[in-house]
Design an enzyme around this catalytic site. Structure first.
Site, short mmCIF file in Angstrom:
data_model
loop_
_atom_site.label_atom_id
_atom_site.label_comp_id
_atom_site.label_asym_id
_atom_site.label_seq_id
_atom_site.Cartn_x
_atom_site.Cartn_y
_atom_site.Cartn_z
N GLN A 142 -28.02 -24.20 -28.37
CA GLN A 142 -28.04 -25.32 -27.42
C GLN A 142 -28.66 -24.95 -26.08
O GLN A 142 -28.94 -25.83 -25.26
CB GLN A 142 -26.62 -25.83 -27.19
CG GLN A 142 -25.72 -24.87 -26.44
CD GLN A 142 -24.28 -25.33 -26.36
OE1 GLN A 142 -23.56 -25.26 -27.35
NE2 GLN A 142 -23.86 -25.80 -25.20
N CYS A 148 -22.72 -29.15 -26.70
CA CYS A 148 -22.07 -28.60 -27.90
C CYS A 148 -21.54 -29.69 -28.80
O CYS A 148 -21.53 -29.56 -30.03
CB CYS A 148 -20.96 -27.65 -27.48
SG CYS A 148 -19.78 -28.37 -26.31
N HIS A 282 -15.19 -27.27 -25.77
CA HIS A 282 -16.33 -26.82 -26.57
C HIS A 282 -16.22 -27.36 -27.99
O HIS A 282 -15.14 -27.35 -28.59
CB HIS A 282 -16.38 -25.29 -26.59
CG HIS A 282 -17.58 -24.74 -27.28
ND1 HIS A 282 -18.87 -25.14 -26.98
CD2 HIS A 282 -17.70 -23.81 -28.27
CE1 HIS A 282 -19.72 -24.48 -27.74
NE2 HIS A 282 -19.04 -23.67 -28.53
N ASN A 303 -21.08 -21.95 -34.66
CA ASN A 303 -21.27 -22.21 -33.24
C ASN A 303 -22.73 -22.57 -32.98
O ASN A 303 -23.56 -22.58 -33.91
CB ASN A 303 -20.85 -20.97 -32.43
CG ASN A 303 -20.51 -21.31 -30.98
OD1 ASN A 303 -20.59 -22.46 -30.56
ND2 ASN A 303 -20.14 -20.30 -30.21
#
Length: 339
Positions: A142, A148, A282, A303
């Site tokens: 990102q 996120c 997040h 992630n």
């Protein structure tokens, strides 16, 4: 017999000698740290504006390295930290760029139903990894945009589309950043996965990432051909890891966590365990679960910080802890799209 004056001089001499040794050792340590910083800069193509900024960043880097080394030196750790691309950022700076930038999603959630309610826990597989089933695209990054939420929602959507159609598309996070602006989500300033699912449904799907590529900043909303759709979304019952397990066994799931801790910043491998907060800031995606070699049960997460963070971009977090909210609050607000 030595006089008091001679003894004093001897003591002072020893003190000066040992002070000189300590000073030399600190100088040597600093010199080694300078070399380490230079190598780190080369590895991550880090360039500073001037010597003043470089000196400031070096001090941050040095403090972070000492924290990482001290953490790893402690016994009975189930995970370890590493000197990654965030090593010259303070924790406040890290939070400002990598999490939801202070955006606090609404905790109020209307009833959506939960299709896996009646699935038997005993019937679930012991280990699930949606990567092995081809339902997970490669790790994305990102960058400096706090979106996120978009990466989490897209990862979950990519998974259910693959499961339903047999086709794995790398879908456009940028379309969400640019176009999902009339609800709670705020582009690079943060957002919410459920809000992203609502937009995708209303939008009739999402475009391919190759058509609408990611630029790591807010842009003007564009229209491209949608290549994948979802029909709805559901929330996993809050604070219920058994329910989350039922969902993850059937598809990748969007998960919100408290991702601003220093250990999260420098996570490098193992099963993240211990104490962390529940300030959900997040978005990641739960793509499986399993048991480590030492018997620790874990959630497998995807992630969006590139492959140099964590286990090649992935993360394992301890599963089934006494706190019902789960490790770092992971069980508080999971959700998933439906086909």
């Amino acid at each position: 017999m030595a006089t008091p004056k001679a003894l004093l001089l001897a003591v002072l001499g020893c003190a000066c000698f040992f002070s000189a040794i300590l000073a030399a050792r600190e100088l040597s340590d600093d010199s080694a740290m300078v070399v380490k910083h230079e190598r780190w800069m080369a590895q991550y193509n880090r360039v500073y504006m001037n010597d003043v900024e470089k000196a400031q960043r070096f001090e941050v880097f040095k403090a972070n390295v000492k924290f990482i080394e001290s953490f790893n030196a402690a016994s009975n750790r189930k995970f370890w930290l590493g000197i990654n691309q965030f090593a010259d950022l303070t924790n406040d700076e890290f939070r400002a760029t990598k999490t939801n930038k202070g955006f606090h999603p609404s905790m109020a959630r209307g009833p959506t139903g939960f299709r896996y309610e009646n699935v038997s826990i005993d019937a679930l597989p012991m280990t699930v990894d949606w990567r092995a089933k081809g339902a997970v695209t490669p790790i994305k990054n990102q960058g400096q945009c706090g979106c996120c939420w978009a990466f989490s929602a897209v990862a979950a959507m990519e998974g259910i589309v693959k499961i339903s159609t047999g086709k794995l598309f790398s879908l456009s996070e940028q379309e969400l950043v640019d176009c999902d602006i009339n609800g709670e989500s705020q582009g690079c300033d943060g957002g919410e996965m459920d809000d992203a699912f609502k937009f995708i449904i209303k939008n009739g799907g999402l475009a391919n990432e190759s058509s609408y590529p990611y630029i790591a900043q807010d842009g003007k909303c564009k229209r491209y051909k949608n290549v994948a759709t979802i029909k709805g979304y559901e929330d996993v019952p809050a604070n219920d890891e058994a329910a989350l397990m039922k969902a993850v066994a059937n598809q990748p799931v969007s998960v919100a966590v408290d991702g601003g801790d220093r250990t999260f910043q420098f996570y490098s491998g193992g099963v993240m365990s211990g104490s962390c907060g529940t300030d959900l800031d997040h978005g990641i995606a739960a793509i499986g679960y399993g048991t480590a070699s030492d018997g620790t049960k874990y959630w497998l997460m995807k992630n969006s910080w590139g492959t140099t963070w964590g286990e090649n971009g992935f993360l394992r977090m301890e599963k089934g802890i006494p706190d019902k909210s789960g490790m770092c609050g992971l069980a508080m607000q999971p959700s998933y799209p439906t086909e």
